[in-house]
Design a protein around this motif. Structure first.
Motif, PDB file in Angstrom:
ATOM      1  N   ASP A 261      22.173  38.371  46.115  1.00  0.00           N
ATOM      2  CA  ASP A 261      22.828  38.249  44.815  1.00  0.00           C
ATOM      3  C   ASP A 261      21.955  38.891  43.724  1.00  0.00           C
ATOM      4  OD1 ASP A 261      24.885  36.922  46.039  1.00  0.00           O
ATOM      5  OD2 ASP A 261      24.202  34.918  45.483  1.00  0.00           O
ATOM      6  N   GLU A 262      22.490  38.890  42.502  1.00  0.00           N
ATOM      7  CA  GLU A 262      21.804  39.413  41.319  1.00  0.00           C
ATOM      8  C   GLU A 262      21.447  40.885  41.469  1.00  0.00           C
ATOM      9  OE1 GLU A 262      19.018  37.087  39.092  1.00  0.00           O
ATOM     10  OE2 GLU A 262      19.348  35.324  40.352  1.00  0.00           O
ATOM     11  N   PHE A 263      20.289  41.261  41.056  1.00  0.00           N
ATOM     12  CA  PHE A 263      19.740  42.607  41.034  1.00  0.00           C
ATOM     13  C   PHE A 263      20.808  43.626  40.635  1.00  0.00           C
ATOM     14  CE2 PHE A 263      17.536  46.411  42.787  1.00  0.00           C
ATOM     15  CZ  PHE A 263      16.453  46.325  41.938  1.00  0.00           C
ATOM     16  N   LEU A 264      21.060  44.658  41.450  1.00  0.00           N
ATOM     17  CA  LEU A 264      21.930  45.765  41.084  1.00  0.00           C
ATOM     18  C   LEU A 264      23.113  45.831  42.040  1.00  0.00           C
ATOM     19  CD1 LEU A 264      22.309  48.360  39.333  1.00  0.00           C
ATOM     20  CD2 LEU A 264      20.946  49.565  41.031  1.00  0.00           C
ATOM     21  N   GLN A 272      25.147  37.622  37.661  1.00  0.00           N
ATOM     22  CA  GLN A 272      26.411  37.205  38.268  1.00  0.00           C
ATOM     23  C   GLN A 272      26.759  37.995  39.537  1.00  0.00           C
ATOM     24  OE1 GLN A 272      29.650  36.471  35.190  1.00  0.00           O
ATOM     25  NE2 GLN A 272      28.240  37.726  33.978  1.00  0.00           N
ATOM     26  N   ASN A 273      26.049  39.092  39.804  1.00  0.00           N
ATOM     27  CA  ASN A 273      26.346  39.913  40.974  1.00  0.00           C
ATOM     28  C   ASN A 273      26.254  39.088  42.255  1.00  0.00           C
ATOM     29  OD1 ASN A 273      26.729  42.226  39.475  1.00  0.00           O
ATOM     30  ND2 ASN A 273      24.653  43.012  39.802  1.00  0.00           N
ATOM     31  N   GLN A 274      27.159  39.373  43.190  1.00  0.00           N
ATOM     32  CA  GLN A 274      27.170  38.650  44.467  1.00  0.00           C
ATOM     33  C   GLN A 274      27.329  39.631  45.628  1.00  0.00           C
ATOM     34  OE1 GLN A 274      30.226  35.641  44.480  1.00  0.00           O
ATOM     35  NE2 GLN A 274      29.540  34.718  42.556  1.00  0.00           N
ATOM     36  N   ALA A 310      30.693  41.494  44.809  1.00  0.00           N
ATOM     37  CA  ALA A 310      31.222  41.723  43.465  1.00  0.00           C
ATOM     38  C   ALA A 310      30.065  42.152  42.574  1.00  0.00           C
ATOM     39  CB  ALA A 310      31.889  40.473  42.903  1.00  0.00           C
ATOM     40  N   GLY A 311      30.239  43.288  41.891  1.00  0.00           N
ATOM     41  CA  GLY A 311      29.188  43.813  41.034  1.00  0.00           C
ATOM     42  C   GLY A 311      29.674  44.057  39.626  1.00  0.00           C
ATOM     43  N   LEU A 312      28.726  44.143  38.707  1.00  0.00           N
ATOM     44  CA  LEU A 312      29.052  44.332  37.298  1.00  0.00           C
ATOM     45  C   LEU A 312      29.567  45.750  37.064  1.00  0.00           C
ATOM     46  CD1 LEU A 312      28.969  43.215  34.375  1.00  0.00           C
ATOM     47  CD2 LEU A 312      26.662  44.186  34.211  1.00  0.00           C
ATOM     48  N   ASP A 321      32.330  39.435  31.127  1.00  0.00           N
ATOM     49  CA  ASP A 321      32.038  40.676  31.833  1.00  0.00           C
ATOM     50  C   ASP A 321      33.018  40.912  32.979  1.00  0.00           C
ATOM     51  OD1 ASP A 321      29.928  41.011  30.135  1.00  0.00           O
ATOM     52  OD2 ASP A 321      28.391  40.374  31.565  1.00  0.00           O
ATOM     53  N   PHE A 322      33.196  42.187  33.309  1.00  0.00           N
ATOM     54  CA  PHE A 322      34.093  42.613  34.381  1.00  0.00           C
ATOM     55  C   PHE A 322      33.270  42.865  35.643  1.00  0.00           C
ATOM     56  CE2 PHE A 322      36.596  46.465  36.097  1.00  0.00           C
ATOM     57  CZ  PHE A 322      37.294  45.665  36.994  1.00  0.00           C
ATOM     58  N   LEU A 323      33.525  42.051  36.684  1.00  0.00           N
ATOM     59  CA  LEU A 323      32.897  42.228  37.981  1.00  0.00           C
ATOM     60  C   LEU A 323      33.969  42.505  39.026  1.00  0.00           C
ATOM     61  CD1 LEU A 323      30.964  39.939  36.411  1.00  0.00           C
ATOM     62  CD2 LEU A 323      29.695  40.186  38.539  1.00  0.00           C
ATOM     63  N   LEU A 324      33.615  43.349  40.006  1.00  0.00           N
ATOM     64  CA  LEU A 324      34.574  43.775  41.009  1.00  0.00           C
ATOM     65  C   LEU A 324      33.833  44.061  42.311  1.00  0.00           C
ATOM     66  CD1 LEU A 324      37.656  44.699  41.267  1.00  0.00           C
ATOM     67  CD2 LEU A 324      36.765  47.018  41.013  1.00  0.00           C
ATOM     68  N   GLY A 325      34.513  43.884  43.437  1.00  0.00           N
ATOM     69  CA  GLY A 325      33.889  44.202  44.723  1.00  0.00           C
ATOM     70  C   GLY A 325      34.852  43.997  45.875  1.00  0.00           C
TER      71      GLY A 325
END
Length: 672
Positions: A261-264, A272-274, A310-312, A321-325
């Motif tokens: 999770d997180e990072f890039l 919020q990245n997963q 799901a990433g930013l 924020d818009f996250l998608l994956g």
């Protein structure tokens, strides 16, 4: 958003470079000198054994590094343990012509640089015990299996160059085969910086002469380092493997799950990245006939790959924020039968037939914005979902649910023409139903001039079949191209192998002709902005050097150097090197130090953005202390001095992806 975001922003390496060790600065290593009356796991093979280590991935015949008909690097368990790395992908940094870094899509996932090509399309085939991990949706292995723990590995074999003549698609610029341990009884415990904890167990039981079983497990977690972008790079990874051998029958099972999770993720740094991926494998091998000259066996396997990510995509001040994956799953089923026959004149034939079915069974989306009525991702406040939601039946991705059927036949003849000259002639034919068919030949001649000097001339062709993303993506940004054909590479190599009782070196000159690379092109239509086309052809070449020098019975030095004559595809390292040493002291201490050096990368983008990372070195290694004949302690480090650096990725706005930072870890192993 385009499914292409999930493809080329995809798996960039989790080149964990944990590092540090208080007083590692003296000695070092990745190989090791032999000690007598000491537990073999602590110290390396003798130099003679190192020269004669058996490799079969490149020819499916028993060969050494001097006789194998491919350019290869092999790392034994002792060498890998001495390096101080945590992950199989990190060993790539000590292989000529290969590097492993992070990238823009799940930045903690490994991304390979191989012979001047820095792309996300799955141009390196990754196998575990000869079973391919690359799959059909993204093409890469590391997106589904980004963490393969070091403690369960017995050996890693690298083919540098084409391997499709034996292994088909994705064996394009190289092959990495990870051989896991099956006959050990040991327990490994570790604790390290950044909240790291881990345990690995390996168990083997010989019931009788015909029946044996093994079981391995590994659990590793860390909180991660804090980066200037306000995120960490945490890890949680589980790995299980089991096997049962009953006379001619071998049964195998494997499961792994990795959470990053997180990072890039998708070029955006966010807490919020997963990202979660898992991989399940079942396989069986049966030997129908085995004699001194002939072996016939059959193999069947089934693999499931799953990813939930799901990433930013965009950060907002007035709305969330818009996250998608992707929420995707693919399956692979394979059946093959192989014959290995040695003729009375010492010629040796390897031939096989293979059927493979790869299916994308799930193509959903994970998003923070979704309109259930139109079944579209719409970024507007009224469609915010109060967090990331999963949509399994996502109409825009329906076309990705596709099944590849591949029929293959391969054969190779080893021809010992004389005591000093051996030829290998082989080819593989792959017919991917309704997509493409390819013939991949391979020719090699090996001339032993004298016991010290061996010359090899090698020619091979390899290919990569387009993945579902490139063929069938269908949204308002990118539309797939079902007419794509396979990417192809033709490689010529000249190799000089030199060895004495204390020194081994290899000099490799290679030339690649790369044809029909898949590239993003403007789309002439109303449905989307971009499509894919086989529109990129180029050449590259270079020299790869490696050597091992046994200075005395306690000290060993080895190193690599790579120089490309052309600029890499996508800006990457044009020159890089490694140096690894080992020193044994007082019969129960081993000091290991390694250095990775990378040259300057400087890029000016079309929009005027400028990226520069000056040349840098990363130090790592280990110190090992033999406690008893059954146990030892090891202090391991990567990026010992905490060097801050960036690697370039073209899809990140600034071009900069933060490199991994230092980490220390203390390991205890006991055998029973």
């Amino acid at each position: 958003m385009s499914a292409r975001c999930f493809d080329t922003g995809l798996t960039q390496q989790m080149f964990l470079r944990c590092s540090a060790i208080l007083s590692l600065s003296l000695y070092s290593a990745a190989s090791t000198a032999e000690l007598v009356n000491i537990e073999q796991d602590l110290f390396s093979l003798s130099f003679e054994d190192l020269l004669n280590v058996q490799v079969d991935i490149a020819s499916k015949t028993n060969e050494t590094l001097s006789s194998v008909p491919s350019t290869m690097s092999v790392f034994t368990r002792k060498q890998i343990q001495a390096l101080g790395v945590d992950n199989a992908y990190e060993v790539m940094n000590f292989v000529p012509g290969m590097q492993s870094t992070r990238g823009d899509w799940v930045g903690a996932v490994p991304k390979e640089h191989a012979r001047g090509v820095y792309l996300d399309n799955g141009n390196v085939l990754v196998m575990i015990n000869g079973e391919r991990v690359n799959e059909s949706s993204f093409g890469k292995a590391s997106v589904y299996m980004p963490y393969i723990p070091i403690d369960i590995i017995e050996k890693i074999e690298f083919i540098r160059g084409p391997g499709s003549a034996l292994y088909g698609s994705n064996a394009f610029l190289g092959v990495m085969n990870i051989v896991t341990s099956k006959d050990r009884n040991s327990l490994n415990l570790l604790a390290g910086s950044n909240g790291r904890l881990g345990v690995t167990g390996q168990f083997h039981k010989q019931f009788n002469e015909q029946t044996s079983a093994f079981f391995s497990f590994s659990y590793d977690k860390k909180d991660g380092e804090k980066y200037s972008q306000g995120v960490r790079d945490p890890l949680e990874a589980v790995y299980f493997e089991a096997g049962l051998d009953i006379e001619q029958l071998e049964l195998r099972a494997r499961y792994n799950k990795t959470k990053l999770d997180e990072f890039l993720n998708l070029a955006g740094y966010s807490s919020q990245n997963q990202h979660t991926s898992d991989n399940q494998f079942l396989g069986a091998n049966y030997t129908w006939f085995e004699s001194e000259n002939l072996t016939i066996d059959s193999h069947v396997s089934y693999t499931e790959h799953a990813i939930s990510s799901a990433g930013l995509i965009a950060a907002f001040t007035d709305i969330p924020d818009f996250l998608l994956g992707p929420k995707w799953q693919t399956t692979d089923t394979k059946f093959d039968t192989e014959l290995n026959y040695q003729f009375n004149n010492q010629w040796q034939l390897v031939a096989g037939l293979e059927y493979a079915q790869a299916e994308q069974v799930e193509a959903g989306v994970r998003t923070t914005y979704y309109d259930s009525e139109s079944e579209l991702v719409i970024v507007a406040p009224e469609y915010y979902q109060q967090g990331i939601v999963t949509v399994l039946d996502f109409p825009e991705f329906d076309s990705l649910k596709y099944t590849f059927e591949t029929y293959s036949a391969y054969g190779q003849v080893k021809i010992p023409y004389s005591d000093t000259l051996t030829f290998f002639v082989g080819a593989r034919y792959d017919n991917v139903k309704n997509i493409d068919s390819k013939l991949s030949p391979r020719l090699a001649g090996i001339l032993v001039i004298n016991p010290q000097h061996t010359l090899k001339v090698q020619y091979g062709e390899s290919f990569r079949t387009p993945v579902t993303n490139e063929l069938f993506s269908n949204d308002n940004v990118t539309i797939g191209n079902p007419s794509l054909s396979s990417e192809q590479i033709k490689t010529t190599e000249l190799v000089w192998h030199y060895e004495t009782d204390k020194l081994q070196t290899n000099t490799v000159l290679f030339y690649n002709e790369l044809n029909d690379f898949v590239n993003v092109e403007p789309y002439q239509g109303n449905e989307a902005f971009f499509t894919f086309a086989n529109s990129f052809n180029t050449q590259n070449s270079g020299v790869e050097l490696d050597g091992v020098w046994q200075i005395d019975e306690n000290l060993r030095l080895s190193g690599t150097y790579t120089q490309y004559f052309h600029d890499p595809i996508n800006p990457s390292f044009k020159r890089f090197a490694s140096l690894i040493t080992s020193y044994n002291l007082f019969d129960n201490w081993q000091f290991n130090l390694n250095v990775i050096w990378r040259d300057t990368v400087e890029v000016t983008a079309e929009n005027g953005d400028y990226f520069k990372q000056s040349a840098y070195s990363l130090l790592g290694g280990s110190i090992k202390w033999q406690l008893t004949d059954k146990s030892h302690l090891a202090l391991k480090a990567e990026n010992l001095f905490g060097k801050r650096y960036d690697v370039f990725d073209p899809r990140v706005a600034s071009g900069a992806v933060a490199g991994t930072t230092e980490e220390l870890s203390l390991h205890y192993q006991v055998k029973f």
